[in-house]
Design a protein around this motif. Structure first.
Motif, PDB file in Angstrom:
ATOM      1  N   ARG A 172       0.820  -1.215   0.000  1.00 44.93           N
ATOM      2  CA  ARG A 172       0.000   0.000   0.000  1.00 44.93           C
ATOM      3  C   ARG A 172       0.856   1.268   0.000  1.00 44.93           C
ATOM      4  O   ARG A 172       0.932   2.001   0.987  1.00 44.93           O
ATOM      5  CB  ARG A 172      -0.991   0.044   1.191  1.00 44.93           C
ATOM      6  CG  ARG A 172      -1.859  -1.189   1.384  1.00 44.93           C
ATOM      7  CD  ARG A 172      -2.536  -1.666   0.096  1.00 44.93           C
ATOM      8  NE  ARG A 172      -3.356  -0.641  -0.525  1.00 44.93           N
ATOM      9  CZ  ARG A 172      -3.355  -0.407  -1.838  1.00 44.93           C
ATOM     10  NH1 ARG A 172      -2.563  -1.092  -2.655  1.00 44.93           N
ATOM     11  NH2 ARG A 172      -4.133   0.524  -2.335  1.00 44.93           N
ATOM     12  N   VAL A 173       1.507   1.511  -1.127  1.00 54.24           N
ATOM     13  CA  VAL A 173       2.270   2.746  -1.311  1.00 54.24           C
ATOM     14  C   VAL A 173       1.940   3.355  -2.673  1.00 54.24           C
ATOM     15  O   VAL A 173       2.115   2.712  -3.707  1.00 54.24           O
ATOM     16  CB  VAL A 173       3.797   2.526  -1.219  1.00 54.24           C
ATOM     17  CG1 VAL A 173       4.522   3.876  -1.229  1.00 54.24           C
ATOM     18  CG2 VAL A 173       4.169   1.739   0.020  1.00 54.24           C
ATOM     19  N   GLY A 174       1.434   4.568  -2.648  1.00 55.50           N
ATOM     20  CA  GLY A 174       1.249   5.364  -3.849  1.00 55.50           C
ATOM     21  C   GLY A 174       1.727   6.770  -3.538  1.00 55.50           C
ATOM     22  O   GLY A 174       2.253   7.037  -2.455  1.00 55.50           O
ATOM     23  N   TYR A 175       1.545   7.679  -4.486  1.00 52.43           N
ATOM     24  CA  TYR A 175       1.924   9.062  -4.199  1.00 52.43           C
ATOM     25  C   TYR A 175       1.253  10.021  -5.169  1.00 52.43           C
ATOM     26  O   TYR A 175       0.802   9.645  -6.248  1.00 52.43           O
ATOM     27  CB  TYR A 175       3.444   9.255  -4.225  1.00 52.43           C
ATOM     28  CG  TYR A 175       4.169   8.815  -5.475  1.00 52.43           C
ATOM     29  CD1 TYR A 175       4.532   9.736  -6.465  1.00 52.43           C
ATOM     30  CD2 TYR A 175       4.531   7.482  -5.667  1.00 52.43           C
ATOM     31  CE1 TYR A 175       5.225   9.352  -7.594  1.00 52.43           C
ATOM     32  CE2 TYR A 175       5.223   7.085  -6.795  1.00 52.43           C
ATOM     33  CZ  TYR A 175       5.566   8.019  -7.762  1.00 52.43           C
ATOM     34  OH  TYR A 175       6.242   7.625  -8.888  1.00 52.43           O
ATOM     35  N   ILE A 176       1.158  11.268  -4.719  1.00 51.10           N
ATOM     36  CA  ILE A 176       0.552  12.348  -5.488  1.00 51.10           C
ATOM     37  C   ILE A 176       1.621  13.393  -5.753  1.00 51.10           C
ATOM     38  O   ILE A 176       2.388  13.752  -4.854  1.00 51.10           O
ATOM     39  CB  ILE A 176      -0.602  12.998  -4.705  1.00 51.10           C
ATOM     40  CG1 ILE A 176      -1.655  11.959  -4.320  1.00 51.10           C
ATOM     41  CG2 ILE A 176      -1.245  14.131  -5.499  1.00 51.10           C
ATOM     42  CD1 ILE A 176      -2.689  12.479  -3.338  1.00 51.10           C
ATOM     43  N   ALA A 177       1.652  13.890  -6.991  1.00 47.08           N
ATOM     44  CA  ALA A 177       2.552  14.986  -7.340  1.00 47.08           C
ATOM     45  C   ALA A 177       1.719  16.225  -7.657  1.00 47.08           C
ATOM     46  O   ALA A 177       0.837  16.192  -8.514  1.00 47.08           O
ATOM     47  CB  ALA A 177       3.406  14.609  -8.546  1.00 47.08           C
ATOM     48  N   VAL A 178       1.990  17.315  -6.928  1.00 51.45           N
ATOM     49  CA  VAL A 178       1.253  18.563  -7.088  1.00 51.45           C
ATOM     50  C   VAL A 178       2.234  19.666  -7.469  1.00 51.45           C
ATOM     51  O   VAL A 178       3.272  19.842  -6.817  1.00 51.45           O
ATOM     52  CB  VAL A 178       0.529  18.947  -5.776  1.00 51.45           C
ATOM     53  CG1 VAL A 178      -0.235  20.261  -5.952  1.00 51.45           C
ATOM     54  CG2 VAL A 178      -0.412  17.837  -5.330  1.00 51.45           C
ATOM     55  N   ASN A 179       1.903  20.414  -8.526  1.00 53.76           N
ATOM     56  CA  ASN A 179       2.727  21.548  -8.934  1.00 53.76           C
ATOM     57  C   ASN A 179       2.410  22.736  -8.029  1.00 53.76           C
ATOM     58  O   ASN A 179       1.286  23.237  -8.011  1.00 53.76           O
ATOM     59  CB  ASN A 179       2.440  21.897 -10.396  1.00 53.76           C
ATOM     60  CG  ASN A 179       3.317  23.036 -10.912  1.00 53.76           C
ATOM     61  OD1 ASN A 179       3.941  23.746 -10.137  1.00 53.76           O
ATOM     62  ND2 ASN A 179       3.357  23.197 -12.213  1.00 53.76           N
ATOM     63  N   THR A 180       3.393  23.191  -7.265  1.00 57.03           N
ATOM     64  CA  THR A 180       3.177  24.277  -6.308  1.00 57.03           C
ATOM     65  C   THR A 180       3.881  25.557  -6.733  1.00 57.03           C
ATOM     66  O   THR A 180       4.309  26.353  -5.890  1.00 57.03           O
ATOM     67  CB  THR A 180       3.651  23.848  -4.908  1.00 57.03           C
ATOM     68  OG1 THR A 180       5.035  23.447  -4.977  1.00 57.03           O
ATOM     69  CG2 THR A 180       2.825  22.706  -4.371  1.00 57.03           C
ATOM     70  N   CYS A 181       3.989  25.783  -8.047  1.00 61.42           N
ATOM     71  CA  CYS A 181       4.668  26.990  -8.515  1.00 61.42           C
ATOM     72  C   CYS A 181       3.851  28.249  -8.246  1.00 61.42           C
ATOM     73  O   CYS A 181       4.386  29.351  -8.192  1.00 61.42           O
ATOM     74  CB  CYS A 181       4.987  26.883 -10.005  1.00 61.42           C
ATOM     75  SG  CYS A 181       3.541  26.836 -11.080  1.00 61.42           S
ATOM     76  N   GLY A 182       2.524  28.093  -8.077  1.00 64.14           N
ATOM     77  CA  GLY A 182       1.659  29.235  -7.809  1.00 64.14           C
ATOM     78  C   GLY A 182       0.816  29.010  -6.581  1.00 64.14           C
ATOM     79  O   GLY A 182       0.873  27.957  -5.936  1.00 64.14           O
ATOM     80  N   GLU A 183      -0.007  29.999  -6.247  1.00 60.15           N
ATOM     81  CA  GLU A 183      -0.822  29.927  -5.047  1.00 60.15           C
ATOM     82  C   GLU A 183      -1.859  28.815  -5.113  1.00 60.15           C
ATOM     83  O   GLU A 183      -2.197  28.196  -4.099  1.00 60.15           O
ATOM     84  CB  GLU A 183      -1.503  31.272  -4.797  1.00 60.15           C
ATOM     85  CG  GLU A 183      -0.547  32.393  -4.432  1.00 60.15           C
ATOM     86  CD  GLU A 183       0.319  32.040  -3.228  1.00 60.15           C
ATOM     87  OE1 GLU A 183      -0.239  31.532  -2.227  1.00 60.15           O
ATOM     88  OE2 GLU A 183       1.540  32.252  -3.290  1.00 60.15           O
TER      89      GLU A 183
END
Length: 412
Positions: A264-275
């Motif tokens: 049970r390992v997954g992951y999320i990638a979120v672009n945080t270049c802006g607000e």
């Protein structure tokens, strides 16, 4: 006198877990197959086991860090794993902008994080039918059936972009989340990068998040999303193209390619270049803290080991599916319509008009020793979903032969 109690209406109206149902059917009829066995072509798992590096990494963690294994990990994941994941995202997925990563207990938990973070009570979420049942279940039990907007696919198995454009224009900002699984579950179709780009552009124009479930990134058999990435030594590397737009959220998993479903390992990638991206990440950490708090420490160490084995290890394993995939395609060749085979680990087939896919599924288990997923659970009653990664090639050929015989007998 106690008043009548009832459970949540939203949960009651949520789809039943079809994999559990098929396991129950296998148990029900196991006594008929004691001299052979029932072959499951139902749940999306791989027949191989994790790379040796997974066990090595966990054993090392037990020896070096045993005093910490019992404690909570950081909500977002172990720093060393997040660092390696970011390197992997740059190396294999062309994602090298201001990314933040949240390690989750599998991709299903990652998707639930997205649903709870992005959707308010009156918002709409788009899924394309046939859909992955757990995606729909997550929306049903948290926001209800009224929050789901089901879109069609075209004759190639791709999401209908014209339909999406019409809905985004008509609903005037109510659609907040569009889900794309690529390569597709349950369709087994790899969606070309050009189509994905159109979807991302539409979502950005109309203020909707595009949630991409990339669980099957290593199973892009026709390389519809292949991208050449330059490595640190100047050589080129073939990766799986992802998008780093701020309104795009990418979900990944160790369950399939690395055969770590039980970890049970997954992951999320979120672009945080802006607000906008920063807010998504910060709010999603709240969700993570409220439900699992964190992913198991020992599993995260196993994931570190998997990354050290690398994509090349996975690619060799995925290549071994070619024989089984062709055997299943041949077994389904007599059906009226087939979609899939170009990506992920699935093929879908249409049954003759009027045939009940639930009844057929039980008959296949009972009389032919084969388990599949009824299309009803994917929004397509009258269809079946068949997985070809569950078995090594020799056994998959036997299972395919049984399936072909069962469909010939039951569908004639």
């Amino acid at each position: 006198m106690m008043q009548n109690l009832s459970t949540s209406t939203k949960v009651q109206e949520t789809l039943d877990p079809c994999v559990v149902l098929m396991k129950q059917l296998i148990s029900k009829y196991n006594h008929l197959w004691v001299d052979e066995k029932i072959y499951s072509l139902a749940q999306g798992v791989v027949y191989w086991t994790p790379p040796d590096e997974v066990n090595t990494a966990m054993l090392k963690a037990i020896g070096d860090d045993s005093t910490a294994l019992h404690s909570y990990a950081p909500d977002e994941g172990l720093p060393e794993l997040i660092s390696e994941i970011k390197s992997k995202l740059k190396r294999e997925n062309n994602l090298d902008k201001d990314l933040e990563v949240i390690v989750t207990p599998g991709a299903n938990a990652a998707y639930m994080n997205c649903v709870l973070t992005l959707l308010d009570e009156n918002d709409l979420a788009v899924v394309f039918k046939p859909y992955y049942f757990n995606h729909v279940m997550a929306i049903q039990m948290t926001r209800g059936n009224d929050a789901i907007l089901e879109g069609p696919i075209d004759e190639d198995g791709y999401p209908s972009i014209s339909w999406l454009q019409e809905q985004l224009e008509e609903k005037q900002g109510r659609i907040k989340m569009v889900t794309i699984t690529n390569p597709g579950n349950p369709t087994g179709v790899s969606i070309p990068t050009s189509k994905l780009s159109e979807i991302i552009t539409l979502c950005g124009k109309h203020g909707a998040y595009a949630v991409f479930d990339c669980t099957y990134e290593q199973f892009d058999h026709i390389r519809a999303n292949s991208v050449e990435i330059e490595s640190e030594d100047g050589s080129t590397f073939s990766g799986f193209k992802c998008f780093s737009d701020e309104h795009v959220i990418n979900i990944f998993s160790f369950s399939k390619g690395y055969a770590m479903a039980g970890f049970r390992v997954g992951y999320i990638a979120v672009n945080t270049c802006g607000e906008t991206g920063k807010d998504v990440y910060e709010q999603m950490v709240k969700v993570q803290d409220t439900i699992p708090i964190c992913t198991s420490r020992i599993s995260q160490h196993g994931a570190l080991g998997a990354l050290s084995a690398g994509k090349q290890w996975v690619d060799k394993k995925v290549k071994t599916l070619d024989v089984g995939r062709q055997a299943i395609l041949d077994a389904l060749s007599g059906m009226e319509i087939i979609i899939g085979g170009s990506g992920a680990m699935y093929v879908m087939a249409k049954l003759p008009d009027g045939m009940d896919d639930m009844i057929l599924a039980e008959r296949l288990v009972e009389s032919y020793g084969i388990a599949i997923i009824p299309g009803k659970f994917c929004g397509l009653p009258g269809w079946i979903r068949v997985c070809y990664s569950n078995l090594p090639s020799d056994e998959c050929k036997i299972a395919a032969k049984r399936l072909k015989t069962g469909l010939r007998d039951l569908c004639s």
